[in-house]
Design a protein around this motif. Structure first.
Motif, PDB file in Angstrom:
ATOM      1  N   ALA A 200       0.832  -1.207   0.000  1.00  0.00           N
ATOM      2  CA  ALA A 200       0.000   0.000   0.000  1.00  0.00           C
ATOM      3  C   ALA A 200       0.864   1.253   0.000  1.00  0.00           C
ATOM      4  CB  ALA A 200      -0.936  -0.008   1.207  1.00  0.00           C
ATOM      5  N   ALA A 201       1.954   1.227   0.772  1.00  0.00           N
ATOM      6  CA  ALA A 201       2.849   2.385   0.848  1.00  0.00           C
ATOM      7  C   ALA A 201       3.400   2.751  -0.535  1.00  0.00           C
ATOM      8  CB  ALA A 201       3.997   2.090   1.808  1.00  0.00           C
ATOM      9  N   LYS A 202       3.671   1.757  -1.334  1.00  0.00           N
ATOM     10  CA  LYS A 202       4.200   2.000  -2.675  1.00  0.00           C
ATOM     11  C   LYS A 202       3.191   2.722  -3.565  1.00  0.00           C
ATOM     12  CE  LYS A 202       7.194  -2.086  -2.525  1.00  0.00           C
ATOM     13  NZ  LYS A 202       7.431  -3.456  -3.043  1.00  0.00           N
ATOM     14  N   ARG A 203       1.907   2.602  -3.231  1.00  0.00           N
ATOM     15  CA  ARG A 203       0.854   3.181  -4.068  1.00  0.00           C
ATOM     16  C   ARG A 203       0.373   4.544  -3.573  1.00  0.00           C
ATOM     17  NH1 ARG A 203      -3.604   0.638  -3.676  1.00  0.00           N
ATOM     18  NH2 ARG A 203      -3.142  -1.002  -2.152  1.00  0.00           N
ATOM     19  N   ILE A 204       0.923   5.040  -2.478  1.00  0.00           N
ATOM     20  CA  ILE A 204       0.519   6.360  -1.978  1.00  0.00           C
ATOM     21  C   ILE A 204       0.956   7.426  -2.979  1.00  0.00           C
ATOM     22  CG2 ILE A 204       0.807   8.072  -0.147  1.00  0.00           C
ATOM     23  CD1 ILE A 204      -0.715   5.702   0.850  1.00  0.00           C
ATOM     24  N   ASN A 205       0.005   8.219  -3.459  1.00  0.00           N
ATOM     25  CA  ASN A 205       0.358   9.264  -4.433  1.00  0.00           C
ATOM     26  C   ASN A 205      -0.110  10.642  -3.985  1.00  0.00           C
ATOM     27  OD1 ASN A 205      -2.369   9.009  -4.779  1.00  0.00           O
ATOM     28  ND2 ASN A 205      -2.300   8.452  -6.936  1.00  0.00           N
ATOM     29  N   ILE A 206      -0.246  10.798  -2.677  1.00  0.00           N
ATOM     30  CA  ILE A 206      -0.550  12.092  -2.071  1.00  0.00           C
ATOM     31  C   ILE A 206       0.594  12.451  -1.133  1.00  0.00           C
ATOM     32  CG2 ILE A 206      -3.065  11.853  -2.254  1.00  0.00           C
ATOM     33  CD1 ILE A 206      -3.068  10.965   0.709  1.00  0.00           C
ATOM     34  N   PRO A 207       0.708  13.711  -0.705  1.00  0.00           N
ATOM     35  CA  PRO A 207       1.773  14.072   0.238  1.00  0.00           C
ATOM     36  C   PRO A 207       1.704  13.224   1.511  1.00  0.00           C
ATOM     37  CG  PRO A 207       0.773  16.042  -0.690  1.00  0.00           C
ATOM     38  CD  PRO A 207      -0.068  14.893  -1.145  1.00  0.00           C
ATOM     39  N   TRP A 208       2.858  12.708   1.925  1.00  0.00           N
ATOM     40  CA  TRP A 208       2.923  11.792   3.074  1.00  0.00           C
ATOM     41  C   TRP A 208       4.108  12.171   3.953  1.00  0.00           C
ATOM     42  CZ3 TRP A 208       4.243   5.854   2.450  1.00  0.00           C
ATOM     43  CH2 TRP A 208       4.219   5.249   3.716  1.00  0.00           C
ATOM     44  N   LEU A 209       3.807  12.475   5.209  1.00  0.00           N
ATOM     45  CA  LEU A 209       4.820  12.796   6.209  1.00  0.00           C
ATOM     46  C   LEU A 209       4.941  11.629   7.187  1.00  0.00           C
ATOM     47  CD1 LEU A 209       6.748  14.918   7.502  1.00  0.00           C
ATOM     48  CD2 LEU A 209       4.782  15.717   8.843  1.00  0.00           C
ATOM     49  N   ILE A 210       6.130  11.054   7.267  1.00  0.00           N
ATOM     50  CA  ILE A 210       6.416   9.942   8.179  1.00  0.00           C
ATOM     51  C   ILE A 210       7.194  10.487   9.370  1.00  0.00           C
ATOM     52  CG2 ILE A 210       7.567   7.715   8.441  1.00  0.00           C
ATOM     53  CD1 ILE A 210       7.352   7.407   5.369  1.00  0.00           C
ATOM     54  N   ILE A 211       6.626  10.393  10.558  1.00  0.00           N
ATOM     55  CA  ILE A 211       7.285  10.873  11.779  1.00  0.00           C
ATOM     56  C   ILE A 211       7.560   9.686  12.687  1.00  0.00           C
ATOM     57  CG2 ILE A 211       6.996  12.265  13.867  1.00  0.00           C
ATOM     58  CD1 ILE A 211       5.460  14.292  12.266  1.00  0.00           C
ATOM     59  N   HIS A 212       8.774   9.652  13.239  1.00  0.00           N
ATOM     60  CA  HIS A 212       9.146   8.519  14.092  1.00  0.00           C
ATOM     61  C   HIS A 212      10.234   8.958  15.073  1.00  0.00           C
ATOM     62  CE1 HIS A 212       8.281   4.078  13.899  1.00  0.00           C
ATOM     63  NE2 HIS A 212       9.179   4.122  14.880  1.00  0.00           N
ATOM     64  N   GLY A 213      10.127   8.489  16.296  1.00  0.00           N
ATOM     65  CA  GLY A 213      11.156   8.766  17.290  1.00  0.00           C
ATOM     66  C   GLY A 213      12.303   7.783  17.185  1.00  0.00           C
ATOM     67  N   ASP A 214      13.519   8.256  17.472  1.00  0.00           N
ATOM     68  CA  ASP A 214      14.671   7.355  17.375  1.00  0.00           C
ATOM     69  C   ASP A 214      14.915   6.589  18.669  1.00  0.00           C
ATOM     70  OD1 ASP A 214      15.735   9.321  19.010  1.00  0.00           O
ATOM     71  OD2 ASP A 214      17.460   9.753  17.720  1.00  0.00           O
ATOM     72  N   ASP A 215      14.033   6.785  19.681  1.00  0.00           N
ATOM     73  CA  ASP A 215      14.127   6.028  20.924  1.00  0.00           C
ATOM     74  C   ASP A 215      12.855   5.195  21.127  1.00  0.00           C
ATOM     75  OD1 ASP A 215      15.457   5.213  23.223  1.00  0.00           O
ATOM     76  OD2 ASP A 215      14.577   6.789  24.465  1.00  0.00           O
ATOM     77  N   ASP A 216      12.264   4.767  20.021  1.00  0.00           N
ATOM     78  CA  ASP A 216      11.035   3.980  20.041  1.00  0.00           C
ATOM     79  C   ASP A 216      11.385   2.506  20.193  1.00  0.00           C
ATOM     80  OD1 ASP A 216       8.618   2.667  19.528  1.00  0.00           O
ATOM     81  OD2 ASP A 216       8.003   4.091  17.985  1.00  0.00           O
ATOM     82  N   VAL A 217      11.075   1.927  21.361  1.00  0.00           N
ATOM     83  CA  VAL A 217      11.384   0.514  21.584  1.00  0.00           C
ATOM     84  C   VAL A 217      10.236  -0.383  21.128  1.00  0.00           C
ATOM     85  CG1 VAL A 217      12.943   1.005  23.499  1.00  0.00           C
ATOM     86  CG2 VAL A 217      10.523   0.579  23.968  1.00  0.00           C
ATOM     87  N   ASN A 218       9.073   0.190  20.860  1.00  0.00           N
ATOM     88  CA  ASN A 218       7.918  -0.593  20.404  1.00  0.00           C
ATOM     89  C   ASN A 218       7.977  -0.850  18.905  1.00  0.00           C
ATOM     90  OD1 ASN A 218       6.913   1.377  22.754  1.00  0.00           O
ATOM     91  ND2 ASN A 218       5.838  -0.583  22.929  1.00  0.00           N
TER      92      ASN A 218
END
Length: 275
Positions: A200-218
């Protein structure tokens, strides 16, 4: 004045979806943000209401809701207590619920209404699939999103799961053992093609912001990199020092957003305002 109105809808299997809309009464005709909570989460978890007020104060109508099988009862909306509903949840049921809320928004605000979708954790995975298939989504934002639904349990559990019909996951806060029926696994296996987050990610054709913490243990930061690599048109933002929930807790009693979650909201606001 910032106010909040409530709504309820029929969700998957006829179970109730309860939600709320936070907005500024002075600005009734504002763009919409729809938030999808994660696994073992709910619309009033932690600082979610403060986030809603932040976006309402900055010109958005913020919609959030409890997935119908989240396990959060209507009469006790501050924890996951309905373990029967929780156990019988599936990804397909969650996508049914998201579509029901989008239909509600469309009826309430008009067919031309575009929705900015924010999904956290498992809700991020759901949001990626929804954004890949629904033209009503204007922009996509994912916070700490998963890249595969089966990452939420151990592969070696699946044989026993199929044998006994149930496994248990731990509620990190209460230490309660929470059941998951094998119908969750069966749903993923039967609908493997449509419930594949990376495809599904490959087919996203709208603006997409991916936010992620670098101390995420989950959900490790590498997961965000995997999502970004699947869609070169996306934008990946690392929040240094941030955990899976950006410093929020349940319950969250402060009157202001945690600093790292405030930073997340600021970055989202800038992204949503871009042409």
């Amino acid at each position: 004045m910032i106010t909040q109105s409530n709504f309820s809808l029929s969700g998957a299997d006829g179970k109730l979806i309860i939600g709320d809309i936070t907005f500024d009464e002075k600005n009734p005709n504002t763009p919409i943000v729809l938030f999808v909570h994660g696994f073992k989460g709910f619309k009033d978890w932690g600082a979610h209401n403060l986030v809603a007020r932040y976006f309402a104060s900055n010109g958005y109508r913020y919609v959030k809701f409890n997935l119908s099988h989240s396990g959060v009862p209507v009469d006790a909306p501050t924890d996951v207590n309905d373990l029967e509903a929780f156990a019988s949840n599936t990804v397909s049921k969650e996508l049914f619920d998201i579509n029901a809320v989008l239909d509600f928004i469309e009826k309430a605000y008009g067919k031309d209404t575009k929705v900015n979708l924010i999904g956290h954790s498992r809700g991020g995975g759901l949001s990626i699939i929804e954004a890949a298939n629904d033209l009503r989504i204007n922009k996509l934002v994912t916070w700490s999103a998963i890249a595969a639904f089966d990452s939420l349990w151990k592969k070696e559990q699946e044989a026993e799961w199929k044998k006994t019909g149930k496994i248990f996951v731990t509620n990190a806060r209460t230490k309660e053992q929470m059941p998951l029926n094998v119908t969750l696994l069966e749903d993923l296996e039967e609908n493997a093609a449509t419930l594949n987050i990376i495809d599904a990610a490959k087919r996203i054709n709208i603006p997409w912001l991916i936010i992620h913490g670098d101390d995420d243990v989950n959900v490790p930061f590498e997961t965000a990199q995997t999502l970004a690599e699947a869609n070169p048109g996306s934008r990946l933002v690392k929040i240094e020092g941030a955990n899976h929930v950006y410093g929020a807790t349940q319950p969250y009693t402060n009157e202001t957003l945690p600093p790292l979650l405030f930073k997340v909201c600021e970055k989202v606001l800038i992204f949503l305002g871009e042409k």
